[in-house]
Design a protein around this motif. Sequence first.
Motif, mmCIF file in Angstrom:
data_model
loop_
_atom_site.group_PDB
_atom_site.id
_atom_site.type_symbol
_atom_site.label_atom_id
_atom_site.label_comp_id
_atom_site.label_asym_id
_atom_site.label_seq_id
_atom_site.Cartn_x
_atom_site.Cartn_y
_atom_site.Cartn_z
ATOM 1 N N GLY B 576 47.386 37.437 31.426
ATOM 2 C CA GLY B 576 46.661 37.112 30.197
ATOM 3 C C GLY B 576 45.881 38.305 29.719
ATOM 4 N N ASP B 577 45.557 38.312 28.446
ATOM 5 C CA ASP B 577 44.879 39.503 27.934
ATOM 6 C C ASP B 577 43.367 39.437 28.067
ATOM 7 O OD1 ASP B 577 44.875 37.477 26.145
ATOM 8 O OD2 ASP B 577 45.851 38.600 24.512
ATOM 9 N N LYS B 578 42.850 38.208 28.250
ATOM 10 C CA LYS B 578 41.392 38.121 28.406
ATOM 11 C C LYS B 578 41.027 37.900 29.872
ATOM 12 C CE LYS B 578 40.266 35.576 24.597
ATOM 13 N NZ LYS B 578 40.814 34.575 24.140
ATOM 14 N N ILE B 579 40.030 38.633 30.340
ATOM 15 C CA ILE B 579 39.549 38.410 31.704
ATOM 16 C C ILE B 579 38.370 37.445 31.597
ATOM 17 C CG2 ILE B 579 38.741 39.508 33.833
ATOM 18 C CD1 ILE B 579 41.407 40.657 32.935
ATOM 19 N N THR B 580 38.513 36.283 32.198
ATOM 20 C CA THR B 580 37.467 35.266 32.007
ATOM 21 C C THR B 580 36.568 35.083 33.217
ATOM 22 O OG1 THR B 580 39.127 33.642 32.623
ATOM 23 C CG2 THR B 580 38.736 33.943 30.278
ATOM 24 N N THR B 581 36.853 35.783 34.306
ATOM 25 C CA THR B 581 35.954 35.671 35.471
ATOM 26 C C THR B 581 35.513 37.064 35.903
ATOM 27 O OG1 THR B 581 37.585 35.877 37.239
ATOM 28 C CG2 THR B 581 37.372 33.694 36.247
ATOM 29 N N ASP B 582 34.793 37.120 36.999
ATOM 30 C CA ASP B 582 34.281 38.416 37.481
ATOM 31 C C ASP B 582 35.247 39.079 38.465
ATOM 32 O OD1 ASP B 582 34.042 36.529 39.471
ATOM 33 O OD2 ASP B 582 32.073 37.241 40.175
ATOM 34 N N ILE B 583 36.494 38.647 38.442
ATOM 35 C CA ILE B 583 37.446 39.082 39.475
ATOM 36 C C ILE B 583 37.800 40.575 39.369
ATOM 37 C CG2 ILE B 583 39.572 38.644 38.192
ATOM 38 C CD1 ILE B 583 40.505 37.163 40.794
ATOM 39 N N ASP B 584 38.059 41.158 40.530
ATOM 40 C CA ASP B 584 38.449 42.555 40.605
ATOM 41 C C ASP B 584 39.946 42.580 40.928
ATOM 42 O OD1 ASP B 584 38.282 45.234 40.681
ATOM 43 O OD2 ASP B 584 37.236 45.356 42.612
ATOM 44 N N TYR B 585 40.784 42.696 39.891
ATOM 45 C CA TYR B 585 42.242 42.552 40.104
ATOM 46 C C TYR B 585 42.908 43.911 40.348
ATOM 47 C CZ TYR B 585 41.919 43.930 35.253
ATOM 48 O OH TYR B 585 41.607 44.608 34.115
ATOM 49 N N ASP B 586 44.164 43.855 40.860
ATOM 50 C CA ASP B 586 44.909 45.094 41.097
ATOM 51 C C ASP B 586 45.814 45.432 39.922
ATOM 52 O OD1 ASP B 586 44.129 45.603 43.917
ATOM 53 O OD2 ASP B 586 45.065 43.650 44.220
ATOM 54 N N LEU B 587 46.308 44.376 39.254
ATOM 55 C CA LEU B 587 47.244 44.596 38.156
ATOM 56 C C LEU B 587 46.982 43.552 37.080
ATOM 57 C CD1 LEU B 587 49.964 45.985 37.113
ATOM 58 C CD2 LEU B 587 51.116 44.032 38.142
#
Lengths: 293, 613
Positions: B576-587
């Motif tokens: 998805g294009d919006k980040i809605t949480t505080d997550i630290d993603y890799d990709l």
Amino acid sequence: MDYLDQLENKSIHILREAYANFKNMCMLWSIGKDSTVLLYLARKAFLGHVPFPLVHIDTAYKIPEMIEYRDKIAADWDVNIIYGQNEEALASKQTFPDGNVDRIACCKLLKTKALNDTLSGNGKRYIFNHDKKAYEPDKNKEPYTGVIVGVRSDEEGSRSKERYFSPRNQENEWELGDQPPEFWNQFKTDFAPGTHLRIHPLLDWTELNIWEYIKRENIPVVSLYFDNGERKRYRSLGCYPCTYSVESNARNVDDIIYELKSGKFANIAERSGRAQDKDDGGGLETLRKDGYM
Amino acid sequence: MRVDVLNPEQQKIDNAQDSDTRQRMDIVIIGHVDHGKSTIVGRLLADTNSLPNGKLEQVKQLCERNSKPFEYAFLIDALKDEQSQGITIDAARVFFKTHSRDYIIIDAPGHIEFLKNMVTGASRAEAALLVIDADEGIQENSKRHGYLTSMLGIKQIAVLVNKMDRIDYNQDIFNKIVKDYSEFLNNIDVNPHCFIPVSGLVGDNIVEISNKIPWYKSDTVLNTLDQFKKEELPINKPFRMSVQDVYKFTKYNDNRRIIAGSIETGSINVGDEVIFCPSGKKSKVKAIEMFNCPEQTKVSAGQATGFTLEEQIYITRGELMTKIGEVQPSLSSTIKVNLFWLGKKPMVKNKEYLFKIGTSRIKARLEEITRIIDASSLNTTADKDFIDRHDVAECIFKLNKPFGFDLKEHITITSRFVIVDDYEICGGGLVRETLQDKESWMQNKVFIRNYKWEKGNISAKDRADKYKQDPTLLLITGNNNLNRKKLAKKLEEILFNDNKPVYFLGMSNLLYGLDADIKDGDKNREEHIRRLAETVNILIDAGILTIVTASELTEDDIKLIKTSLDAHKIKIVWVGDKITTDIDYDLKVDQTGNIDQDSAKVYEYLRSENIFH
């Protein structure tokens, strides 16, 4: 565990802490006995490897045997070695032997300035090519932010006030009055951008401890430390115009240990043959505040 | 070349034994400013003939020339100045020897401004001489230094009641100080070795017993020093080593993977089973690795060493290595501690600090102050909500993740921590108690799971080699439910067709199966996550690349999952294009609507991460 073991273990611990905490780290190697012990301790700490470069400041006035020995050890132990030099001052003869500046100013130019420029990457660095057995310009210009130095607290006044991990600002200046606390084997390993650290794993060692360790571990040292038949030897090594040998019959490490323990040097300062100490009021503090080692 | 000629009449000092066989002890001398520490040290040196030839006379003459009365404290100053001439004295340390051993006296500053220097000096000592001015009595720093000395771990303290000459050797005044100060020390669980009435100025009871104090029949300061016991290395405690680093130097085809560190307590042999805390990973000591040393099969407290392990496990700096079969450390992220604060800024709540214990660094917050002890008076206050410079406090910390340590009562060394604020060490303390919280709850379960884990004959490496992949959890999360699952299933298909061991694990498969007994789902989120992580752990152990989808995971959820699984085995993809949480993603994969394109992007990412061999 005897006292030398204790010193060795503590130094190894400090070296490993430094390596774990700093990315751009180097170790200063003056070719003298202390920094050679330090180099040997690094090989112990990292199980035969030396995972950072050694930096040597060549004032061009070092006793020739020192440079020979430097390149031999570098080759034998297969270590990465870099040297730097204040080429400008040498070219314009701004040195004490040339008669143009006093001893302190000469130290500042050939040692302190050369060192600061070599560490920051602003000055030229030469790196030893092990295949060609020759030095070539070093392409790496990144500044070293952690510098391991073999000073001992018993050497002279200012060094006794040092911490194991001692922060310096961008200009390499040392704030003597406001040093970080160190306890329980916890050191200052966090620092603001722009500052860097001097790391001193040999702070607790004395001159005698160094020689006892050299004997125990059979560490090769430059022959200038021994009387090679002329009834004199160097006790501390530096540039030849400012370092004097002492009268001594010590032909080997055992003789030196005897001399320091109960013989003629039991109560005489190691650096008594270093002229710049006297010119600096005996303390070296002025020089060291600017970044002298 | 010039040759310096040495004076042939240089005095020889009695040093029959080697310095490596003679015993050495570091003593710190502490107390309130101007209570006479330097005078006592000066006296001690002068009366034991530890001074360089002619020094005493020289200082006396200098005083005469400047028309000021001679003081023994001047000797110390003179020696400090002279250090550049190489006599074995330094600003903080004074060397002298008795028949039984060599001493280093650390002269700690008495002024409150230099408390951090006092702490630095005192922490190196094995015993302390605490000086109190008989005339001025117990002062602020007499108490503060007493308290800090005990927190720093110095168990042997002799109290010197100085300047007895000023109070005409009055026994009542001496007794009153003994009584009051003993009460204070007992309150903080310190039993002083002795109280000695002395005068540094006159020399009473420093080296010689004084005839001016006939009511005192016990030891001089010098005798007392020789009675202090050398602290033994804690080899009889359970084995503890904080991992400093894991070395893998490839030069000279060196294939060793060495776990390096300094042993805090206990001892260990080749062949011993070890476990790392907090990860709970275990292995066996294959060899003790040292350079230029004869082969060793045992190492113990005080040694800086290294190990290779029988089975390769993934651990990093900061873990606490312990021995299976011995008492295990505590594991928690909420702890009650005793703390002293040296920071220029007070310690406050709702601020992130760095907590360093052993070699681990953890972010921490001050959660609650139970009480503040005014170190100078020992009065306690409970209603302060910050910790001032030089305060000693009992408080609760919440750490970012659970870690392994011991309680002060069990193993003091591994209960010690420091706190870093604004790049500086600003305080230190000891862990007294552990308190429960959700990460610790899960970490403890994982620790026991790993401890009890039964292995087959096939190792993780065997499997990885055979399947040609590093088993990984691919966690696909994000804000669009439809695309996530479709993407996950497509990826499974691609990888399966590429002969990779892969499995798509649907969340509902767990919810209505393994999790069917969890009644109130929302309140038991942690238990759901724990079971998910445990299931994935088994699949990964079986060598399988596992794909899981979940909606809008938060960093907190990931933290819980990482408690159970190695962080390096988890790859997080946000769809998805919006980040809605505080997550630290890799990709991050934007919705292109083209499933082939999206799955190819993830596949390419996995390849770039070298998951496939």
